[in-house]
Design a protein around this motif. Structure first.
Motif, PDB file in Angstrom:
ATOM      1  N   GLU A   1       0.042  -0.419  10.713  1.00  0.00           N
ATOM      2  CA  GLU A   1       0.658  -1.284   9.701  1.00  0.00           C
ATOM      3  C   GLU A   1       2.167  -1.033   9.629  1.00  0.00           C
ATOM      4  OE1 GLU A   1      -0.882  -3.723   8.567  1.00  0.00           O
ATOM      5  OE2 GLU A   1       0.536  -4.439   7.072  1.00  0.00           O
TER       6      GLU A   1
ATOM      7  N   SER B   1      11.993  -1.415  -3.102  1.00  0.00           N
ATOM      8  CA  SER B   1      10.821  -2.133  -2.606  1.00  0.00           C
ATOM      9  C   SER B   1      11.246  -3.235  -1.621  1.00  0.00           C
ATOM     10  CB  SER B   1      10.074  -2.731  -3.803  1.00  0.00           C
ATOM     11  OG  SER B   1       9.100  -3.613  -3.371  1.00  0.00           O
TER      12      SER B   1
ATOM     13  N   HIS C   1      12.112  -2.203   1.941  1.00  0.00           N
ATOM     14  CA  HIS C   1      11.013  -1.998   2.880  1.00  0.00           C
ATOM     15  C   HIS C   1      10.655  -3.284   3.626  1.00  0.00           C
ATOM     16  CE1 HIS C   1       9.513   1.795   0.615  1.00  0.00           C
ATOM     17  NE2 HIS C   1      10.416   2.085   1.514  1.00  0.00           N
TER      18      HIS C   1
ATOM     19  N   LYS D   1      -5.380  -0.641  -0.561  1.00  0.00           N
ATOM     20  CA  LYS D   1      -4.324  -0.599  -1.581  1.00  0.00           C
ATOM     21  C   LYS D   1      -4.431  -1.788  -2.533  1.00  0.00           C
ATOM     22  CE  LYS D   1      -1.640   2.943  -0.420  1.00  0.00           C
ATOM     23  NZ  LYS D   1      -1.466   4.069  -1.336  1.00  0.00           N
TER      24      LYS D   1
ATOM     25  N   GLU E   1      -9.867   6.170  10.868  1.00  0.00           N
ATOM     26  CA  GLU E   1      -9.470   4.758  10.996  1.00  0.00           C
ATOM     27  C   GLU E   1      -8.320   4.407  10.048  1.00  0.00           C
ATOM     28  OE1 GLU E   1     -12.683   1.975  10.475  1.00  0.00           O
ATOM     29  OE2 GLU E   1     -11.357   0.247  10.743  1.00  0.00           O
ATOM     30  N   LEU E   2      -8.361   4.986   8.834  1.00  0.00           N
ATOM     31  CA  LEU E   2      -7.307   4.682   7.862  1.00  0.00           C
ATOM     32  C   LEU E   2      -5.956   5.238   8.325  1.00  0.00           C
ATOM     33  CD1 LEU E   2      -6.641   3.357   5.164  1.00  0.00           C
ATOM     34  CD2 LEU E   2      -7.213   5.505   4.017  1.00  0.00           C
TER      35      LEU E   2
ATOM     36  N   TYR F   1       3.284   7.446   4.915  1.00  0.00           N
ATOM     37  CA  TYR F   1       3.395   5.979   4.852  1.00  0.00           C
ATOM     38  C   TYR F   1       2.399   5.381   3.858  1.00  0.00           C
ATOM     39  CZ  TYR F   1       3.524   1.119   6.180  1.00  0.00           C
ATOM     40  OH  TYR F   1       3.637  -0.242   6.133  1.00  0.00           O
ATOM     41  N   SER F   2       1.172   5.901   3.898  1.00  0.00           N
ATOM     42  CA  SER F   2       0.113   5.286   3.080  1.00  0.00           C
ATOM     43  C   SER F   2       0.063   5.843   1.672  1.00  0.00           C
ATOM     44  CB  SER F   2      -1.249   5.511   3.747  1.00  0.00           C
ATOM     45  OG  SER F   2      -1.583   6.897   3.721  1.00  0.00           O
ATOM     46  N   GLY F   3       0.542   7.101   1.513  1.00  0.00           N
ATOM     47  CA  GLY F   3       0.403   7.739   0.204  1.00  0.00           C
ATOM     48  C   GLY F   3      -1.031   8.158  -0.071  1.00  0.00           C
ATOM     49  N   GLU F   4      -1.863   8.148   0.969  1.00  0.00           N
ATOM     50  CA  GLU F   4      -3.281   8.504   0.807  1.00  0.00           C
ATOM     51  C   GLU F   4      -3.497   9.966   1.178  1.00  0.00           C
ATOM     52  OE1 GLU F   4      -5.889   6.356  -0.160  1.00  0.00           O
ATOM     53  OE2 GLU F   4      -4.294   4.966  -0.684  1.00  0.00           O
TER      54      GLU F   4
ATOM     55  N   SER G   1      -5.968  -5.096   8.201  1.00  0.00           N
ATOM     56  CA  SER G   1      -5.517  -3.732   7.918  1.00  0.00           C
ATOM     57  C   SER G   1      -6.375  -3.100   6.822  1.00  0.00           C
ATOM     58  CB  SER G   1      -4.043  -3.742   7.480  1.00  0.00           C
ATOM     59  OG  SER G   1      -3.718  -2.499   6.902  1.00  0.00           O
ATOM     60  N   MET G   2      -7.043  -2.007   7.207  1.00  0.00           N
ATOM     61  CA  MET G   2      -7.850  -1.278   6.230  1.00  0.00           C
ATOM     62  C   MET G   2      -6.968  -0.748   5.089  1.00  0.00           C
ATOM     63  SD  MET G   2      -9.887   2.257   6.840  1.00  0.00           S
ATOM     64  CE  MET G   2     -11.457   1.786   7.470  1.00  0.00           C
ATOM     65  N   LEU G   3      -5.756  -0.324   5.451  1.00  0.00           N
ATOM     66  CA  LEU G   3      -4.847   0.221   4.440  1.00  0.00           C
ATOM     67  C   LEU G   3      -4.460  -0.845   3.422  1.00  0.00           C
ATOM     68  CD1 LEU G   3      -3.032   2.581   3.435  1.00  0.00           C
ATOM     69  CD2 LEU G   3      -1.234   1.642   4.890  1.00  0.00           C
TER      70      LEU G   3
ATOM     71  N   SER H   1       3.531  -9.817   7.186  1.00  0.00           N
ATOM     72  CA  SER H   1       4.785  -9.128   7.538  1.00  0.00           C
ATOM     73  C   SER H   1       5.748 -10.083   8.234  1.00  0.00           C
ATOM     74  CB  SER H   1       4.493  -7.936   8.455  1.00  0.00           C
ATOM     75  OG  SER H   1       3.885  -8.383   9.637  1.00  0.00           O
TER      76      SER H   1
ATOM     77  N   PHE I   1      10.959   4.522   5.144  1.00  0.00           N
ATOM     78  CA  PHE I   1       9.523   4.735   4.946  1.00  0.00           C
ATOM     79  C   PHE I   1       9.145   6.216   4.909  1.00  0.00           C
ATOM     80  CE2 PHE I   1       9.020   0.307   6.560  1.00  0.00           C
ATOM     81  CZ  PHE I   1       8.267  -0.175   5.512  1.00  0.00           C
TER      82      PHE I   1
ATOM     83  N   ASP J   1      -4.757   3.096  11.137  1.00  0.00           N
ATOM     84  CA  ASP J   1      -4.370   1.797  10.582  1.00  0.00           C
ATOM     85  C   ASP J   1      -3.022   1.882   9.855  1.00  0.00           C
ATOM     86  OD1 ASP J   1      -5.375  -1.004   9.977  1.00  0.00           O
ATOM     87  OD2 ASP J   1      -4.762  -0.281   8.004  1.00  0.00           O
ATOM     88  N   SER J   2      -2.743   3.042   9.246  1.00  0.00           N
ATOM     89  CA  SER J   2      -1.472   3.213   8.524  1.00  0.00           C
ATOM     90  C   SER J   2      -0.298   3.115   9.496  1.00  0.00           C
ATOM     91  CB  SER J   2      -1.441   4.573   7.811  1.00  0.00           C
ATOM     92  OG  SER J   2      -2.466   4.639   6.861  1.00  0.00           O
TER      93      SER J   2
ATOM     94  N   LYS K   1       5.003  -8.711   3.393  1.00  0.00           N
ATOM     95  CA  LYS K   1       4.684  -7.282   3.340  1.00  0.00           C
ATOM     96  C   LYS K   1       5.927  -6.476   3.714  1.00  0.00           C
ATOM     97  CE  LYS K   1      -0.048  -7.683   5.147  1.00  0.00           C
ATOM     98  NZ  LYS K   1      -0.843  -7.353   6.342  1.00  0.00           N
ATOM     99  N   PRO K   2       6.072  -5.276   3.212  1.00  0.00           N
ATOM    100  CA  PRO K   2       5.195  -4.676   2.217  1.00  0.00           C
ATOM    101  C   PRO K   2       5.471  -5.248   0.828  1.00  0.00           C
ATOM    102  CG  PRO K   2       6.972  -3.161   2.785  1.00  0.00           C
ATOM    103  CD  PRO K   2       7.151  -4.367   3.650  1.00  0.00           C
TER     104      PRO K   2
ATOM    105  N   ASN L   1       3.537  -2.901  12.446  1.00  0.00           N
ATOM    106  CA  ASN L   1       3.446  -4.325  12.121  1.00  0.00           C
ATOM    107  C   ASN L   1       4.577  -4.758  11.174  1.00  0.00           C
ATOM    108  OD1 ASN L   1       2.093  -6.907  12.016  1.00  0.00           O
ATOM    109  ND2 ASN L   1       1.360  -6.339   9.984  1.00  0.00           N
ATOM    110  N   GLU L   2       4.857  -3.925  10.177  1.00  0.00           N
ATOM    111  CA  GLU L   2       5.909  -4.290   9.220  1.00  0.00           C
ATOM    112  C   GLU L   2       7.295  -4.193   9.865  1.00  0.00           C
ATOM    113  OE1 GLU L   2       5.093  -2.131   5.612  1.00  0.00           O
ATOM    114  OE2 GLU L   2       3.322  -3.353   5.228  1.00  0.00           O
TER     115      GLU L   2
ATOM    116  N   ASP M   1       5.214  -5.370  -3.416  1.00  0.00           N
ATOM    117  CA  ASP M   1       5.112  -4.373  -4.480  1.00  0.00           C
ATOM    118  C   ASP M   1       4.126  -4.898  -5.527  1.00  0.00           C
ATOM    119  OD1 ASP M   1       6.522  -5.864  -6.464  1.00  0.00           O
ATOM    120  OD2 ASP M   1       8.419  -5.177  -5.651  1.00  0.00           O
TER     121      ASP M   1
END
Lengths: 292, 120
Positions: free
Chosen positions: A232, A55, A58, B18, A224-225, A214-217, B12-14, B83, A167, A228-229, B104-105, A235-236, B107
């Motif tokens: 993000e 974790s 990441h 989550k 949009e999701l 990435y999202s696990g969705e 962020s929608m994600l 982030s 990731f 956005d994933s 971010k991210p 962004n990270e 846990d």
């Protein structure tokens, strides 16, 4: 890890095709024991500790062993012993290449010697390559026109190459492809003493696959999701880059990400194609200007 | 842990999805905002126990929204979730009144820990 770098070198020298390299790296990945699993097997770490380290990886630009030592989960000696065990158990890239019939052993040995000479790599110092990923990036892409700012570009790409496997469980390959990717551009600008914009263009198929991973969705379309994933993820990655830069004395602020479909990036932006198993990501970096 | 009202302020929608999924599993009541301006409006209406606040957002960013919320309610418990975990940003957030900072991210365990820490 050095397998990836030597493989990249072979691709760069056109001794392997991208498809052959992906095949070899996949074989290597499938046989590579994870350091965390080795540590659990040896009774050195608990499952919870390994999950904690994964974790943290990441959010930080650090290796598994570094974090384990920082957290006092392992000693330096224990990490070194685990790395030796890991190296002993994984499939050697050279063996996989020869087994697959891509290169003869004698040809491969000659290339390996040339590779070591060009990367100033002495026998027994293979692991130092991790810290010198810049050297491999420099062998593939040329940012000399960026002058003193080239270092930032090399560091950003090296970071992206380290982040993608964490990731997406993929071994990225820098390609020399001139074929530009058509698709959605997701970009973000970092401002401060210097302005850096980075962005990725990928087609819908790749975008959806990466967004799912990435999202696990459960995503079935580029909505949009999904967008956005990927935003993000960028962004990270940029967040970690700002932390790295901050530690070097450069403070950068992130701006909100932008999503644009079918646009042409600025001709001032550097394009770096990165190939993974499900497609090619066109990575763009622009210094002193926005991507568009 | 007592049932809490939580505001998630993130573009962020994600991240919102989550985090909301996790918080609802922990039996929290969750409100969402996608920028600092909307976050401040919801804060005034709901007075949540805890706010998870992103820093980089369009319109009004997280640090400005944090100041607005602290001006309105000095006892507000705002946890920055960003982030950009540089020492400078962390210091700036704490100076503005944030009670914690998570890079971010995140846990799930980090979220559980801060909820336990600030649930009193």
């Amino acid at each position: 890890m050095y397998n990836q770098y030597f493989g990249q070198y072979l691709l760069n020298k056109e001794l392997l095709s991208a498809e052959q390299l992906r095949d070899i790296l996949n074989r290597e990945r499938l046989t590579r024991p994870r350091l965390g699993l080795l540590a659990i097997d040896a009774g050195l770490l608990t499952v919870a500790q390994v999950e904690k380290i994964h974790s943290l990886q990441h959010a930080m630009d650090k290796k598994f062993g570094e974090i384990a030592v920082e957290k006092n989960f392992l000693t330096i000696k224990q990490v070194e012993d685990l790395l030796i065990t890991q190296r002993g158990r994984r499939l050697k890239l050279s063996q996989a290449i020869v087994d697959a019939g891509y290169l003869s052993l004698s040809r491969l040995e000659a290339v390996w010697e040339q590779y070591k000479a060009e990367t100033n790599l002495a026998d027994g110092k293979i692991d130092t390559l991790y810290g010198n990923l810049d050297n491999i990036v420099r062998a593939v892409v040329d940012f000399s026109s960026a002058g003193t700012k080239a270092k930032l570009l090399y560091e950003y790409i090296a970071l992206m190459l380290r982040i993608i496997p964490r990731f997406f469980d993929e071994e990225p390959i820098l390609t020399l492809s001139n074929e530009k990717v058509q698709g959605t551009l997701i970009s973000q600008t970092m401002t401060g003493v210097i302005s850096i914009s980075t962005g990725v263009i990928m087609n819908d198929e790749l975008l959806l696959e990466m967004a799912k991973r990435y999202s696990g969705e459960e995503l079935i379309e580029v909505n949009e999701l999904a967008l956005d994933s990927i935003a993000e993820f960028l962004n990270e990655t940029n967040g970690i880059f700002t932390v790295n830069m901050s530690e070097s004395g450069f403070e950068l602020n992130l701006e909100p990400q932008e999503v644009q479909g079918d646009v042409l990036p600025s001709p001032r932006a550097y394009r770096i194609p990165i190939e993974i198993s499900c497609g090619t990501i066109d990575l763009f970096i622009c210094i002193g200007d926005k991507i568009i | 842990m007592k049932k809490m009202d939580i505001l998630i302020c993130d573009d962020s929608m994600l991240v919102r999805k989550k985090l909301k999924d996790l918080l609802e599993k922990l039996e929290c009541q969750v409100w969402e905002a996608r920028n600092g301006e909307a976050g401040f409006e919801i804060y005034q209406q709901v007075n949540p126990h805890i706010v998870f606040m992103d820093i980089v957002m369009p319109k009004i960013g997280g640090l400005e929204a944090l100041k607005m919320i602290k001006d309105y309610d000095p006892k507000a418990k705002v946890i920055m979730l960003s982030s950009t975990g540089t020492a400078t940003k962390l210091t700036e957030a704490i100076k503005c009144g944030a009670v914690d900072f998570i890079q971010k991210p995140y846990d799930d365990e980090q979220i559980r820990c801060v909820l336990a820490k600030f649930s009193g």
